[in-house]
Design an enzyme around this catalytic site. Structure first.
Site, short mmCIF file in Angstrom:
data_model
loop_
_atom_site.label_atom_id
_atom_site.label_comp_id
_atom_site.label_asym_id
_atom_site.label_seq_id
_atom_site.Cartn_x
_atom_site.Cartn_y
_atom_site.Cartn_z
N HIS A 139 0.80 -1.23 0.00
CA HIS A 139 0.00 0.00 0.00
C HIS A 139 0.83 1.28 0.00
O HIS A 139 0.55 2.22 0.75
CB HIS A 139 -0.95 0.01 1.19
N HIS A 213 -9.70 2.05 0.68
CA HIS A 213 -9.60 0.91 1.60
C HIS A 213 -10.69 0.94 2.67
O HIS A 213 -10.43 0.64 3.84
CB HIS A 213 -8.21 0.90 2.24
N GLU A 344 -11.71 -3.59 -2.67
CA GLU A 344 -10.75 -2.61 -3.18
C GLU A 344 -10.62 -2.78 -4.70
O GLU A 344 -9.97 -3.71 -5.17
CB GLU A 344 -9.39 -2.81 -2.52
C1 BGC Z 1 -4.57 -6.54 1.90
C2 BGC Z 1 -4.43 -7.28 3.21
C3 BGC Z 1 -3.99 -6.32 4.26
C4 BGC Z 1 -5.00 -5.21 4.34
C5 BGC Z 1 -4.65 -4.17 5.37
C6 BGC Z 1 -5.56 -5.46 2.08
O1 BGC Z 1 -5.65 -4.74 0.90
O2 BGC Z 1 -4.91 -7.38 0.84
O3 BGC Z 1 -3.51 -8.34 3.09
O4 BGC Z 1 -3.84 -6.94 5.50
O5 BGC Z 1 -5.12 -4.60 3.10
O6 BGC Z 1 -3.40 -3.69 5.18
#
Ligand code: BGC
Length: 379
Positions: A139, A213, A344
């Site tokens: 991310h 998110h 997402e």
């Molecule tokens: C990911 C997860 C992660 C979460 C929070 C999601 O987009 O796929 O693996 O734990 O985000 O970071």
């Protein structure tokens, strides 16, 4: 070929979105004059920067968005009896967002999801990113777009009150190449949707994958999990992952697996078959690209329905597997495993290492565009 023309069927939608945005960039009226739009002070960061909170509403649904992380702080929607509750996980005050949390409501970037080992080569140059989710980068790195202050411009869009948030990510930020100018516009539309439109341009080729998110629990501020929510994904394929959640490169059918959500199925119905640590769903689904909603969630208890439509080729369906009770959120609710689910909309994770995935590199002269709509109703 344009990197982000990700499906022939989606081009007219993207074009329409583009024309609409062109129609609405004229300087807007003063904030007080825009129906359904208001702004309040949300507090200050540890560095003393002011964070604003914008409220967008249409008389039935109300969405709050903070300039810290271009974060969707709350989404209030009625249930089948008209009872309004907040269906987005998060915190009552800025303090919670400044602390450790798993990206509640945030805009994630420059690259959502994982880049294997935090390394990639582009146009012959090698780049290294922070390994903030060992052994990978997740991310956008240590201080992704979710941890920066965005500039806000509220305005009346053709279809409802809106706020555009902009951020310039300098060349080299978090290890990524190119100065990237990003814009994210949040609109609460007349037909009860939260529309999120992204654009970006760069002065040097860079990977890009922007997403929101938000964690949804259609039960509202409740202690109950999302395991009884019925999910439909118009996705007959997915991208299998290794045990560090990096795609293997394969694009596999969901048929005959617990990832088959092509018919409405409770999230919890087969989740025990998704073994491993921490188990559950955390996968990129390859959207079939048919017109209409690509994902639908229905909460049988409250009747609330969420329909997601997107220009993106994939969606990460994440069943909140890593929620472990360490965050106490709105109304004092402790967020435990499976308390919320994320949808997402995105390009596929780790696309930079998989030439068979839709291209997620933005080059100078091109404009990245993505539009995702989360529409709410009840039945
Ligand atoms: C990911 C997860 C992660 C979460 C929070 C999601 O987009 O796929 O693996 O734990 O985000 O970071």
């Amino acid at each position: 070929m344009n990197a982000f023309a990700s499906g022939a069927g989606r081009a007219p939608v993207a074009l329409l979105g583009c024309l609409l945005s062109l129609a609405i960039v004229a300087p807007g009226p003063a904030l007080g004059d825009v129906k359904g739009l208001s702004k309040m002070d949300f507090g200050k960061t540890k560095d003393g920067e002011t964070v604003d909170l914008y409220t967008l509403q249409n008389g039935r649904i109300t969405v709050k968005v903070a300039t810290y992380g271009a974060t969707v702080v709350s989404i209030e929607v009625p249930d089948r009896d008209g009872k309004v509750d907040d269906v987005a996980l998060g915190f009552d005050s800025l303090e919670g967002y400044l602390g450790e949390h798993p990206y509640f409501g945030a805009t994630v970037g420059r690259v959502a999801n994982r880049i294997a080992k935090g390394k990639f080569t582009l146009d012959g140059e090698e780049y290294s990113l922070a390994i903030n989710n060992p052994p990978n980068s997740l991310h956008g790195g240590r201080k992704g777009f979710n941890r920066v202050i965005w500039k806000a411009r509220p305005f009346q869009a053709a279809d409802g009150p809106a706020v555009e948030m902009t951020y310039t990510s300098p060349h080299g930020e978090e290890g990524y190449p190119g100065k990237l100018d990003v814009s994210v516009t949040f609109t609460v539309t007349a037909d009860d949707a939260l529309k999120i439109e992204y654009t970006a341009t760069t002065d040097k080729a860079t990977p890009i994958n922007l997403s929101n998110h938000s964690y949804f629990n259609l039960g509202g501020r409740t202690d109950a999990s999302i395991l009884d929510h019925e999910l439909t994904l118009v996705a007959s394929r997915y991208t299998p992952v290794d045990d560090t959640l990096i795609p293997t490169g394969e694009i596999a059918p969901v048929a005959g697996t617990p990832l088959d959500f092509t018919r409405p199925t409770a999230v919890g119905a087969r989740i025990d078959k998704m073994t491993g640590d921490p188990g559950g769903y955390d996968h990129n689904f390859v959207l079939d690209g048919r017109p209409g909603a690509s994902a639908t969630v229905h909460d049988p208890k409250t009747g609330r329905v969420l329909e997601m439509t997107t220009t993106e080729p994939g969606v990460q369906f994440y069943s909140g597997n890593f929620l472990d009770g360490s965050n106490v959120g709105k109304a004092g609710v402790t967020y435990k495993k499976h308390h919320g689910l994320c949808l997402e909309a995105q390009h596929f994770p780790d696309s930079i290492h998989h030439p068979n995935f839709p291209n997620a590199v933005l080059r100078p002269g091109e404009t990245y565009r993505q539009t995702t709509v989360y529409k709410f109703s009840a039945r």
